[in-house]
Design a protein around this motif. Sequence first.
Motif, PDB file in Angstrom:
ATOM      1  N   ILE A  17     -83.051  54.150 -31.818  1.00  0.00           N
ATOM      2  CA  ILE A  17     -82.987  54.972 -30.588  1.00  0.00           C
ATOM      3  C   ILE A  17     -84.165  54.489 -29.686  1.00  0.00           C
ATOM      4  CG2 ILE A  17     -83.390  56.989 -31.377  1.00  0.00           C
ATOM      5  CD1 ILE A  17     -81.586  58.204 -29.132  1.00  0.00           C
TER       6      ILE A  17
ATOM      7  N   CYS B 249     -91.884  72.657 -37.848  1.00  0.00           N
ATOM      8  CA  CYS B 249     -92.058  71.415 -37.811  1.00  0.00           C
ATOM      9  C   CYS B 249     -93.074  71.239 -36.507  1.00  0.00           C
ATOM     10  CB  CYS B 249     -90.866  70.467 -37.343  1.00  0.00           C
ATOM     11  SG  CYS B 249     -89.756  70.466 -38.916  1.00  0.00           S
TER      12      CYS B 249
ATOM     13  N   LYS C 254     -96.164  68.864 -34.586  1.00  0.00           N
ATOM     14  CA  LYS C 254     -96.487  67.743 -34.418  1.00  0.00           C
ATOM     15  C   LYS C 254     -98.415  67.526 -34.064  1.00  0.00           C
ATOM     16  CE  LYS C 254     -95.998  62.732 -32.715  1.00  0.00           C
ATOM     17  NZ  LYS C 254     -95.063  62.118 -31.659  1.00  0.00           N
TER      18      LYS C 254
ATOM     19  N   ASP D  69     -95.316  73.156 -29.506  1.00  0.00           N
ATOM     20  CA  ASP D  69     -95.079  73.516 -30.774  1.00  0.00           C
ATOM     21  C   ASP D  69     -95.592  74.681 -31.115  1.00  0.00           C
ATOM     22  OD1 ASP D  69     -93.554  71.486 -31.242  1.00  0.00           O
ATOM     23  OD2 ASP D  69     -94.919  70.219 -32.457  1.00  0.00           O
TER      24      ASP D  69
ATOM     25  N   VAL E 152     -95.712  65.708 -40.194  1.00  0.00           N
ATOM     26  CA  VAL E 152     -95.912  64.196 -40.865  1.00  0.00           C
ATOM     27  C   VAL E 152     -97.120  63.845 -39.939  1.00  0.00           C
ATOM     28  CG1 VAL E 152     -94.591  62.006 -40.955  1.00  0.00           C
ATOM     29  CG2 VAL E 152     -93.610  64.259 -41.445  1.00  0.00           C
TER      30      VAL E 152
ATOM     31  N   SER F 204     -92.235  66.748 -28.225  1.00  0.00           N
ATOM     32  CA  SER F 204     -93.754  66.509 -28.497  1.00  0.00           C
ATOM     33  C   SER F 204     -94.234  66.329 -27.181  1.00  0.00           C
ATOM     34  CB  SER F 204     -94.119  65.164 -29.345  1.00  0.00           C
ATOM     35  OG  SER F 204     -93.726  64.049 -28.859  1.00  0.00           O
TER      36      SER F 204
ATOM     37  N   GLY G 210     -88.167  64.522 -27.300  1.00  0.00           N
ATOM     38  CA  GLY G 210     -86.802  65.805 -27.405  1.00  0.00           C
ATOM     39  C   GLY G 210     -85.650  65.403 -28.287  1.00  0.00           C
ATOM     40  N   VAL G 211     -85.686  64.602 -29.400  1.00  0.00           N
ATOM     41  CA  VAL G 211     -84.372  64.237 -29.975  1.00  0.00           C
ATOM     42  C   VAL G 211     -84.703  64.735 -31.631  1.00  0.00           C
ATOM     43  CG1 VAL G 211     -83.902  62.302 -28.651  1.00  0.00           C
ATOM     44  CG2 VAL G 211     -85.559  61.864 -30.555  1.00  0.00           C
ATOM     45  N   LEU G 212     -86.037  65.028 -32.007  1.00  0.00           N
ATOM     46  CA  LEU G 212     -86.149  65.428 -33.498  1.00  0.00           C
ATOM     47  C   LEU G 212     -85.217  66.477 -33.835  1.00  0.00           C
ATOM     48  CD1 LEU G 212     -87.747  64.412 -35.827  1.00  0.00           C
ATOM     49  CD2 LEU G 212     -88.122  63.134 -33.943  1.00  0.00           C
TER      50      LEU G 212
HETATM   51  C1  FAD Z   1     -95.292  57.266 -25.688  1.00  0.00           C
HETATM   52  C2  FAD Z   1     -94.243  56.964 -27.014  1.00  0.00           C
HETATM   53  C3  FAD Z   1     -92.925  56.589 -26.867  1.00  0.00           C
HETATM   54  C4  FAD Z   1     -92.288  56.441 -27.989  1.00  0.00           C
HETATM   55  N1  FAD Z   1     -90.919  56.185 -27.819  1.00  0.00           N
HETATM   56  C5  FAD Z   1     -90.025  56.010 -28.993  1.00  0.00           C
HETATM   57  C6  FAD Z   1     -88.724  55.752 -28.891  1.00  0.00           C
HETATM   58  O1  FAD Z   1     -88.334  55.092 -27.768  1.00  0.00           O
HETATM   59  N2  FAD Z   1     -88.041  55.604 -29.867  1.00  0.00           N
HETATM   60  C7  FAD Z   1     -88.678  55.884 -30.985  1.00  0.00           C
HETATM   61  O2  FAD Z   1     -87.771  55.929 -32.260  1.00  0.00           O
HETATM   62  N3  FAD Z   1     -89.696  56.331 -31.381  1.00  0.00           N
HETATM   63  C8  FAD Z   1     -90.549  56.324 -30.050  1.00  0.00           C
HETATM   64  N4  FAD Z   1     -91.838  56.880 -30.539  1.00  0.00           N
HETATM   65  C9  FAD Z   1     -92.455  57.405 -31.668  1.00  0.00           C
HETATM   66  C10 FAD Z   1     -91.842  58.832 -31.796  1.00  0.00           C
HETATM   67  O3  FAD Z   1     -92.745  59.798 -30.728  1.00  0.00           O
HETATM   68  C11 FAD Z   1     -92.493  59.294 -32.982  1.00  0.00           C
HETATM   69  O4  FAD Z   1     -91.842  58.847 -34.219  1.00  0.00           O
HETATM   70  C12 FAD Z   1     -92.108  60.882 -33.220  1.00  0.00           C
HETATM   71  O5  FAD Z   1     -92.930  61.711 -34.336  1.00  0.00           O
HETATM   72  C13 FAD Z   1     -90.742  61.551 -32.786  1.00  0.00           C
HETATM   73  O6  FAD Z   1     -90.435  61.608 -31.656  1.00  0.00           O
HETATM   74  P1  FAD Z   1     -91.285  62.571 -30.657  1.00  0.00           P
HETATM   75  O7  FAD Z   1     -92.638  62.607 -30.993  1.00  0.00           O
HETATM   76  O8  FAD Z   1     -90.992  62.140 -29.370  1.00  0.00           O
HETATM   77  O9  FAD Z   1     -90.601  63.945 -30.909  1.00  0.00           O
HETATM   78  P2  FAD Z   1     -89.804  64.853 -30.186  1.00  0.00           P
HETATM   79  O10 FAD Z   1     -88.422  64.668 -30.653  1.00  0.00           O
HETATM   80  O11 FAD Z   1     -89.888  65.034 -28.655  1.00  0.00           O
HETATM   81  O12 FAD Z   1     -90.239  66.017 -30.831  1.00  0.00           O
HETATM   82  C14 FAD Z   1     -89.550  67.493 -30.934  1.00  0.00           C
HETATM   83  C15 FAD Z   1     -89.951  68.277 -32.144  1.00  0.00           C
HETATM   84  O13 FAD Z   1     -89.787  67.784 -33.458  1.00  0.00           O
HETATM   85  C16 FAD Z   1     -90.992  68.064 -34.195  1.00  0.00           C
HETATM   86  N5  FAD Z   1     -91.885  66.878 -34.671  1.00  0.00           N
HETATM   87  C17 FAD Z   1     -91.750  65.576 -33.932  1.00  0.00           C
HETATM   88  N6  FAD Z   1     -92.487  64.826 -34.639  1.00  0.00           N
HETATM   89  C18 FAD Z   1     -93.178  65.202 -35.604  1.00  0.00           C
HETATM   90  C19 FAD Z   1     -94.126  65.258 -36.717  1.00  0.00           C
HETATM   91  N7  FAD Z   1     -94.436  63.877 -36.794  1.00  0.00           N
HETATM   92  N8  FAD Z   1     -94.251  66.157 -37.730  1.00  0.00           N
HETATM   93  C20 FAD Z   1     -93.731  67.481 -37.427  1.00  0.00           C
HETATM   94  N9  FAD Z   1     -92.767  67.732 -36.602  1.00  0.00           N
HETATM   95  C21 FAD Z   1     -92.352  66.895 -35.718  1.00  0.00           C
HETATM   96  C22 FAD Z   1     -91.928  69.061 -33.118  1.00  0.00           C
HETATM   97  O14 FAD Z   1     -91.427  70.516 -33.650  1.00  0.00           O
HETATM   98  C23 FAD Z   1     -91.572  68.630 -32.055  1.00  0.00           C
HETATM   99  O15 FAD Z   1     -91.707  69.772 -30.937  1.00  0.00           O
HETATM  100  C24 FAD Z   1     -92.609  56.978 -29.374  1.00  0.00           C
HETATM  101  C25 FAD Z   1     -94.041  57.234 -29.244  1.00  0.00           C
HETATM  102  C26 FAD Z   1     -94.770  57.320 -28.296  1.00  0.00           C
HETATM  103  C27 FAD Z   1     -96.277  57.900 -28.393  1.00  0.00           C
END
Ligand code: FAD
Lengths: 320, 261
Positions: A111, B8, B10, B40, B64, B122, B128-130
């Motif tokens: 995604i 969780c 980050k 977080d 992670v 994050s 915003g999908v995790l």
């Molecule tokens: C600029 C940028 C753009 C990106 N675009 C994409 C993309 O389009 N598609 C894609 O698959 N990946 C993408 N990634 C990678 C993705 O950001 C990481 O894999 C990430 O850990 C999951 O998404 P998020 O950080 O945006 O989490 P979000 O979904 O924004 O995080 C929501 C919540 O999930 C929890 N969380 C997230 N990551 C962790 C962690 N590592 N450990 C513990 N808790 C956690 C926290 O509670 C956090 O508040 C991108 C990364 C960056 C830096």
Amino acid sequence: MAEVLVYVDHVDGAVRKPTLELLTLARRIGEPVAVHLGPGADTAAAVLAEHGAVKVLAADAPEFADYLVAPKVDALQAAYDAVAPAAVLVPSSAEGKEIAARLAVRVGSGIITDAVDVEAGDEGPVATQSVFAAAFTTKSRVTKGTPIITVKPNSAPVEAAPAAGTVEQLAVTVADSSKGTKVVSRTPRESSGRPELTEAAIVVSGGRGVGGAENFPIVEGLADSLGAAVGASRAAVDAGWYPHTNQVGQTGKSVSPQLYIAAGISGAIQHRAGMQTSKTIVAINKDAEAPIFELVDYGVVGDLFEVVPQLTEEVKSRKG
Amino acid sequence: MSLRIVVCVKYVPDATGDRHFAEDLTTDRDAVDGLLSELDEYAVEQALQISEDADDAEITVLTVGPEDAKDALRKALSMGADKAVHVEDDDLHGTDALGTSLVLAKAIEKAGYDLVVCGMASTDGVMGVLPALLAERLGVPQVTLLSEVSVADGKVTGRRDGDSASEQLEAALPAVVSVTDQSGEARYPSFKGIMAAKKKPVESWDLEDLELEADDLGLAGAWTAVDAVAERPARTAGTIVKDEGEGGKQLAEFLAGQKFI
Ligand SMILES: Cc1cc2nc3c(=O)[nH]c(=O)nc-3n(C[C@H](O)[C@H](O)[C@H](O)COP(=O)(O)OP(=O)(O)OC[C@H]3O[C@@H](n4cnc5c(N)ncnc54)[C@H](O)[C@@H]3O)c2cc1C
Ligand SMILES: Cc1cc2nc3c(=O)[nH]c(=O)nc-3n(C[C@H](O)[C@H](O)[C@H](O)COP(=O)(O)OP(=O)(O)OC[C@H]3O[C@@H](n4cnc5c(N)ncnc54)[C@H](O)[C@@H]3O)c2cc1C
């Protein structure tokens, strides 16, 4: 030609503009098939057809409103199974992103969220993202499964491209496991009558410099003279001067209008994250050193209580 | 029975620093200091409040991330969480959202949980999908984007303020929750909290501990690929005028020139 699923964002059949933008993008990579969940499919179908939907897959079920997100994923998955699309495009609303994410797990696809553009590429659709508070632009692809891409509002022009838009009923069974989160009650938000913040061509935002809820009508007055939406900084929202739904920035709405006017906003990174992709940026701030001035096409160093009312009067008189 | 809460968190590059991409087009973590994602902190705060209201609760913070990510865990522990789990493995470098959710889900199951609490997004990826991905993988309800949350009698309830409506939600535990920055200010770690955190257990797990293969993880295994990164061209310096009584009129002139009026 390959079919592309487009998830329809609508209010009782009134299709919202970001969905029409998705149809423009979908046509670059295939034939758009719209997925309409909830009431009003017939009303929506006419508009969707006018903008290129070859087909509208429609389903309505009480579960869509009674439970959070998951029943809609069941429905989108049914559409996915029926069509075997080349890509799935979903508007980047909070709910849209959650629906897209869960579908990705179910169908084993990658995604990409918050794309600001989508084009056809040799190895499938290429999505442009604006990241790190819009300091960088990236080009990404989904490499496993069917590309699932959520797209921000104002990412593409709305174009007429008449197509059949035949409505077909989609059979959906909502799984018991999708009824985990009950919506116990729902309080609709009162409409301000102004354009939707994320979709508006012009946004006028007020910050801490506005000084109080009682002064926000100054900002609203300018917005109304320009037919604009009203935004606010987090400082103004946290102070209780304006509703959180109007917050622009990292934890608020991300906007990308033709014109963004910031009044009494300093330009913190978290605010910039939500407005830096605006085409033309204007600021009014009494502090010449405010970081917002680094971004502007036009800035006025001055007291907003003097400048904004004068501007509003001038706009009104020029518009006659 | 004790309420097992997993939060969780980050570890992210400081958003006020000059963030960059590394040569392999992943986040350059050496360019700026990292910290516990500010959003977080709200998740940790709500978990603490839920645990204070419960008869008996235990909060595990989970991240992670690379070696330095321990800093994020320490911060959460000093706020009051009980213990921490750090999933760390060289094969995780470059993991995307689908991969991250796979690792988090495995770790959450291994830790044992009744409630998972996440932030709304994050501050780096901002997807915003995790939380939704985790709910799907764990097969439990998602109760996300809450500006108000409480847990009682085996149920989580909360308020989700959406664009068109404000919704009151309810789900049975186990469940995945995410909270917004409207949920209530996060507490500052006290001196006592900081000292206590040094003695709290931090477990390190690698992919083998989680019985995961690297196939779907890391840069090579990711479901998505970043092909190109470009720095946004600096905006050309705009016109800045000082208001000498005509500032509003001058601005109107500019807007008219740009065809906005
Ligand atoms: C600029 C940028 C753009 C990106 N675009 C994409 C993309 O389009 N598609 C894609 O698959 N990946 C993408 N990634 C990678 C993705 O950001 C990481 O894999 C990430 O850990 C999951 O998404 P998020 O950080 O945006 O989490 P979000 O979904 O924004 O995080 C929501 C919540 O999930 C929890 N969380 C997230 N990551 C962790 C962690 N590592 N450990 C513990 N808790 C956690 C926290 O509670 C956090 O508040 C991108 C990364 C960056 C830096
Ligand atoms: C995790 C996190 C997320 C955040 N998310 C957001 C977000 O989504 N959106 C957001 O906006 N912020 C967000 N913030 C907050 C952000 O860091 C700033 O605190 C906030 O943007 C400041 O708002 P402001 O510019 O209105 O206030 P200030 O920074 O106080 O600036 C007020 C400005 O008004 C000017 N001013 C005062 N009086 C007048 C006058 N009479 N005429 C003209 N100018 C005047 C001052 O010179 C000053 O520049 C977030 C912060 C964090 C930590």
